[in-house]
Write an enzyme that holds these catalytic residues in place. Structure first.
Site, PDB file in Angstrom:
ATOM      1  N   TRP A 352      -4.633  -5.281  -9.081  1.00 45.92           N
ATOM      2  CA  TRP A 352      -3.247  -4.928  -8.768  1.00 45.92           C
ATOM      3  C   TRP A 352      -2.506  -6.105  -8.860  1.00 45.92           C
ATOM      4  O   TRP A 352      -1.376  -6.162  -8.825  1.00 45.92           O
ATOM      5  CB  TRP A 352      -3.068  -4.137  -7.214  1.00 45.92           C
ATOM      6  CG  TRP A 352      -3.018  -5.034  -6.194  1.00 45.92           C
ATOM      7  CD1 TRP A 352      -3.943  -6.139  -6.105  1.00 45.92           C
ATOM      8  CD2 TRP A 352      -2.296  -4.808  -5.139  1.00 45.92           C
ATOM      9  NE1 TRP A 352      -3.582  -6.637  -4.849  1.00 45.92           N
ATOM     10  CE2 TRP A 352      -2.514  -5.789  -4.298  1.00 45.92           C
ATOM     11  CE3 TRP A 352      -1.434  -3.840  -4.716  1.00 45.92           C
ATOM     12  CZ2 TRP A 352      -2.348  -6.033  -2.961  1.00 45.92           C
ATOM     13  CZ3 TRP A 352      -0.684  -4.032  -3.452  1.00 45.92           C
ATOM     14  CH2 TRP A 352      -1.193  -5.096  -2.506  1.00 45.92           C
ATOM     15  N   ASP A 353      -3.052  -7.360  -9.277  1.00 47.83           N
ATOM     16  CA  ASP A 353      -2.333  -8.493  -9.252  1.00 47.83           C
ATOM     17  C   ASP A 353      -1.119  -8.641 -10.332  1.00 47.83           C
ATOM     18  O   ASP A 353      -0.164  -9.441  -9.997  1.00 47.83           O
ATOM     19  CB  ASP A 353      -3.266  -9.856  -9.755  1.00 47.83           C
ATOM     20  CG  ASP A 353      -4.254  -9.857  -8.356  1.00 47.83           C
ATOM     21  OD1 ASP A 353      -5.084  -9.012  -8.112  1.00 47.83           O
ATOM     22  OD2 ASP A 353      -4.235 -11.028  -7.622  1.00 47.83           O
ATOM     23  N   GLU A 491      -7.729  -3.898   3.444  1.00 48.20           N
ATOM     24  CA  GLU A 491      -8.921  -4.165   3.232  1.00 48.20           C
ATOM     25  C   GLU A 491      -9.963  -4.373   4.254  1.00 48.20           C
ATOM     26  O   GLU A 491     -11.300  -4.084   3.988  1.00 48.20           O
ATOM     27  CB  GLU A 491      -9.140  -5.323   1.955  1.00 48.20           C
ATOM     28  CG  GLU A 491      -8.720  -4.994   0.708  1.00 48.20           C
ATOM     29  CD  GLU A 491      -9.051  -5.849  -0.253  1.00 48.20           C
ATOM     30  OE1 GLU A 491      -9.333  -7.042  -0.001  1.00 48.20           O
ATOM     31  OE2 GLU A 491      -8.785  -5.594  -1.478  1.00 48.20           O
ATOM     32  N   LYS A 611      -6.439  -8.242   7.206  1.00 50.57           N
ATOM     33  CA  LYS A 611      -6.704  -9.339   6.171  1.00 50.57           C
ATOM     34  C   LYS A 611      -5.623  -9.894   5.773  1.00 50.57           C
ATOM     35  O   LYS A 611      -5.307 -11.279   5.526  1.00 50.57           O
ATOM     36  CB  LYS A 611      -7.646  -8.953   5.080  1.00 50.57           C
ATOM     37  CG  LYS A 611      -8.078  -9.773   4.063  1.00 50.57           C
ATOM     38  CD  LYS A 611      -8.897  -9.501   3.220  1.00 50.57           C
ATOM     39  CE  LYS A 611      -9.110 -10.274   1.870  1.00 50.57           C
ATOM     40  NZ  LYS A 611      -9.938  -9.726   0.892  1.00 50.57           N
ATOM     41  N   GLN A 612      -4.720  -9.248   5.310  1.00 48.35           N
ATOM     42  CA  GLN A 612      -3.421  -9.487   4.592  1.00 48.35           C
ATOM     43  C   GLN A 612      -2.286  -8.514   4.749  1.00 48.35           C
ATOM     44  O   GLN A 612      -2.695  -7.439   5.417  1.00 48.35           O
ATOM     45  CB  GLN A 612      -3.574  -9.625   2.978  1.00 48.35           C
ATOM     46  CG  GLN A 612      -4.367  -8.445   2.409  1.00 48.35           C
ATOM     47  CD  GLN A 612      -4.685  -8.596   0.945  1.00 48.35           C
ATOM     48  OE1 GLN A 612      -3.990  -9.357   0.180  1.00 48.35           O
ATOM     49  NE2 GLN A 612      -6.028  -8.132   0.659  1.00 48.35           N
TER      50      GLN A 612
END
Length: 796
Positions: A352-353, A491, A611-612
């Site tokens: 998805w970057d 994630e 995680k983010q």
């Protein structure tokens, strides 16, 4: 000792350190959007220190390996034949490399303005003599099939003079072995390697990939004062020559290389095309001149001026974005590789970057954005098939994509800390479909490309909306629609504690972006020209009853809350708190907390640990007013206090195990006007140059984070939105980045300049026959005609 020096025009490394080579090779990669080559030293072969690699955009191959008692199929971006090899020695001596010889000095300079990699090394020969080696390397930005290497040798002292022996090669005996945790997998993608001689001084190599059957042709022309002798070896096209080396007088060897594959257009045979191109290529000086011109045109279109260290890092980031996604990319059927064309991490896949990349490209190279979205549209049928296989309508785009759009996410991943292969459920990140839709809308708003919006764009939006509407199920007890069994951007959480199946319910980011897709698609379809709407409805079997369901679901998707903050997913508030201080004290770096916990026999699924950015991604995608409207449509009042509490909650519980996390947190905190914003902005800026993820940059740069830092200045700090035919600006006063200048391409206007400094913004629109640019600020609106400049004073 090794020293890194950055200027506005160069990125330099002084001294040689084997431990830093992989990082340098990634950051010194040269490319042109068609192919790229890592910045490895040409005299060094692949080993534990060095990893030369050349990758062509979209050139994938699929192999099956046996891992942990299972057959595992993976598609990889292929490491192509190595065109770099050029080794040297004084006759009778050993081949010289920094690892086997005495290094008296070593200096690498990446010239950002000209896309040139220069290295200077002095090898001690003994007897007080030295061999000085200067190399200049380019991957041609004007002709995307050419690369060149110029090497100058100079003997210092009589002991270094004499005869120099040189061996140059095209090496087809390469594998995909650049990522240690993949080495249990089959990485030998090239087969049917053949070599030969085309003309005096020119050799060729041809091969093909094992399963995708992509044919590869490569040719190399060696130019020096003495003729080269061809010495073919199995899988290598070798040229050798001997040159007299007088003291103090440089001796030059030029290597010019051409690369073609069977994916190219307007050729009949990749080998013949490569041989012809190498033979017709001009000399190094002329190649360098046209290469510099092409880079100059790119820099003009992508101009970004930020003072100080931040500006120097941003220029490096921009350089790598342009090398991966240049105007040449517009002619290719490729997506956005998450790790650039710089290495083999993530197998070269498309995630998805693009969500972090296209917003920058939209305002500089919209033709590239369009091509990247066409990549998604060409794979729409595959996404429809994936949805059908999952029992859903519409289109379900894969989390990882490669050649044909099937799901490429691995089903097993290795935890290097425990050595165990574990199930991988990342394919449940269905929010990638919302990212595709978001990019379609934002591209069309910035470019004014209604033709794309009304055709391919409308079709993708329709099918993604259809998938979300069909994925939502009604919960009588809640009186809400729910989306179950997904994984969010975080994630770390892929299942409930103790659950026997993966997936989570009502991930807030997933539900809110799905509601946005449904709402925007409804608006688009209702405003399409009637003939186009009828045509689209007939082709997709769309009926008005679907519209009613889409509208209902877009208003009733469940958004969970706990303790006065937005929950990451339903049940998040029931999870245990983690001893963050204890884990930091024990492990130091806990960015990959999930691996630490698994190695302890625990799981991150049990904790409020991310995680983010996940929920906070909403503050990255949507301006505050738009986010409030989205929540209001879903029946919730999102006031400033709730959002601030939500930001604080996740800020204290995120380990930042992704380079994207610092970027998103910096963006969100800057908009909240917090002092902490700069800390995270710095984290995003330094993510790759300092390799903050601990060795991952050597496997390929993080393209989304690099492009995102550019967009942080371009849109984040300016508060820029492109909507309703206007540029909306709401600048953020971030003291550490208070002066900057950007150059934009917006709706047919080339070179609009926005300059902010000392509390004022200057907007200059270049002369043209286009309509005036409508500028909207929170407290006023101005109209700037082509050829005019407007100076706006900003509130403190």
């Amino acid at each position: 000792m090794s020293v890194t020096v950055a200027t506005d025009r160069t990125w330099e490394y002084h001294g040689y350190r084997a431990a830093e080579e992989r990082l340098r090779e990634s950051l010194c990669t040269l490319g042109n959007g068609y192919f790229a080559t890592r910045g490895a030293l040409p005299e060094c072969a692949a080993d534990d220190v060095h990893y030369p690699g050349t990758y062509a955009a979209g050139c994938y191959d699929r192999l099956t390996s046996h891992v942990a008692g299972r057959r595992v199929e993976n598609e990889d971006l292929v490491n192509l034949p190595d065109w770099l090899p050029l080794r040297f020695r004084l006759t009778g001596g050993r081949w010289l490399t920094p690892d086997t010889a005495t290094v008296l000095g070593h200096h690498q300079i990446l010239h950002l303005d000209s896309g040139l990699l220069e290295r200077r090394t002095r090898y001690g020969i003994g007897g007080g003599g030295a061999l000085s080696v200067r190399q200049q390397r380019l991957v041609h930005m004007a002709d995307p099939h050419l690369a060149a290497l110029r090497t100058e040798f100079t003997a210092e002292g009589s002991s270094a003079a004499g005869e120099l022996e040189i061996e140059a090669a095209l090496d087809g005996n390469v594998t995909n072995a650049g990522v240690p945790r993949y080495r249990d997998l089959d990485g030998r993608h090239l087969t049917h390697v053949h070599t030969g001689t085309a003309a005096p001084g020119t050799v060729w190599l041809r091969c093909r990939t094992r399963t995708s059957d992509i044919r590869i042709g490569m040719a190399a022309r060696l130019t020096a004062r003495a003729p080269a002798e061809d010495a073919p070896e199995p899988s290598r096209a070798v040229q050798r020559l001997r040159l007299p080396l007088p003291p103090g007088r440089p001796v030059t060897v030029d290597k010019t290389v051409a690369l073609h594959t069977s994916r190219d257009t307007a050729i009949s045979d990749p080998l013949q095309a490569a041989v012809d191109r190498a033979g017709a290529a001009p000399d190094f000086r002329e190649l360098l001149a046209s290469h510099r011109t092409a880079w100059g045109l790119l820099w003009r279109r992508a101009e970004l001026r930020v003072p100080g260290e931040a500006g120097r890092i941003l220029r490096l980031h921009l350089f790598h974005v342009l090398q991966t996604l240049s105007p040449h990319t517009a002619d290719l059927d490729v997506g956005v590789p998450a790790r650039g064309l710089h290495g083999e991490a993530y197998r070269g896949h498309v995630f998805w970057d693009e969500l972090f990349v296209l917003p920058y490209l939209n305002l500089h190279f919209p033709e590239v954005s369009r091509a990247l979205l066409r990549y998604r549209h060409r794979r729409l049928d595959r996404a429809r098939a994936a949805a059908r296989e999952a029992g859903r309508k519409g289109a379900m785009y894969p989390w990882q994509s490669g050649t044909d759009g099937r799901e490429e996410s691995q089903r097993l991943h290795l935890n290097p800390r425990s050595g165990r292969w574990l199930p991988d459920h990342s394919h449940l990140q269905h929010h990638v479909g919302s990212a595709v839709a978001y990019n379609v809308v934002r591209y069309c708003e910035a470019s004014g490309d209604t033709e794309f919006l009304h055709t391919a764009g409308a079709e993708m939006l329709l099918e993604i909306a259809r998938f979300w509407a069909d994925s939502a199920t009604w919960d009588e007890q809640l009186g809400r629609h729910r989306i179950r069994g997904v994984v969010g951007p975080d994630e770390y959480h892929d299942a409930y504690p103790g659950a026997d199946r993966p997936g989570l319910d009502d991930n807030t980011y997933t539900n809110v972006t799905a509601a946005w897709v449904l709402h925007r698609t409804l608006h688009l379809l209702r405003t399409l020209p009637e003939p186009r709407r009828r045509e689209l409805a007939e082709r997709t079997c769309l009926d008005d009853a679907e519209f009613d369901r889409w509208d209902t679901v877009s208003r009733t998707l469940h958004v969970p809350f706990h303790e006065g903050v937005i929950s990451q997913f339903a049940g998040y508030g029931d999870l245990a708190e983690l001893d963050w201080d204890g884990y930091r004290k024990t492990y130091g770096d806990i960015r990959r907390l999930d691996r630490i916990l698994e190695a302890e026999g625990d799981t991150s699924n049990r904790y409020r640990a991310s995680k983010q950015a996940d929920v906070l991604m909403l503050g990255y995608l949507f301006a505050p007013a738009e986010l409030r409207r989205l929540f209001a449509r879903l029946g919730h009042r999102l006031d400033e206090g709730t959002w601030r509490r939500t930001v604080d909650h996740y800020l204290a519980r995120t380990s930042h195990g992704s380079t994207l996390s610092g970027l998103v947190h910096g963006w969100v905190l800057a908009r909240a006007r917090r002092a902490e914003a700069w800390t995270f902005c710095q984290e995003a800026l330094r993510g790759d140059i300092a390799d903050v993820q601990g060795g991952t940059t050597g496997e390929g740069i993080h393209l989304g984070a690099m492009a995102g830092t550019l967009d942080l200045v371009q849109r984040g700090l300016t508060g820029m939105e492109t909507r309703h035919g206007a540029l909306w600006l709401d600048p953020v006063p971030l003291p550490e980045l208070s002066a900057y200048e950007v150059c934009l391409r917006y709706r047919g206007h080339w070179g609009i300049r926005l300059r902010l400094e000392r509390g004022q913004m200057e907007i200059a629109v270049p002369s043209s026959d286009r309509a005036p640019v409508d500028i909207r600020l929170p407290d006023r609106a101005v109209c700037v005609r082509p050829g005019r400049t407007c100076l706006l004073m900003l509130p403190e």
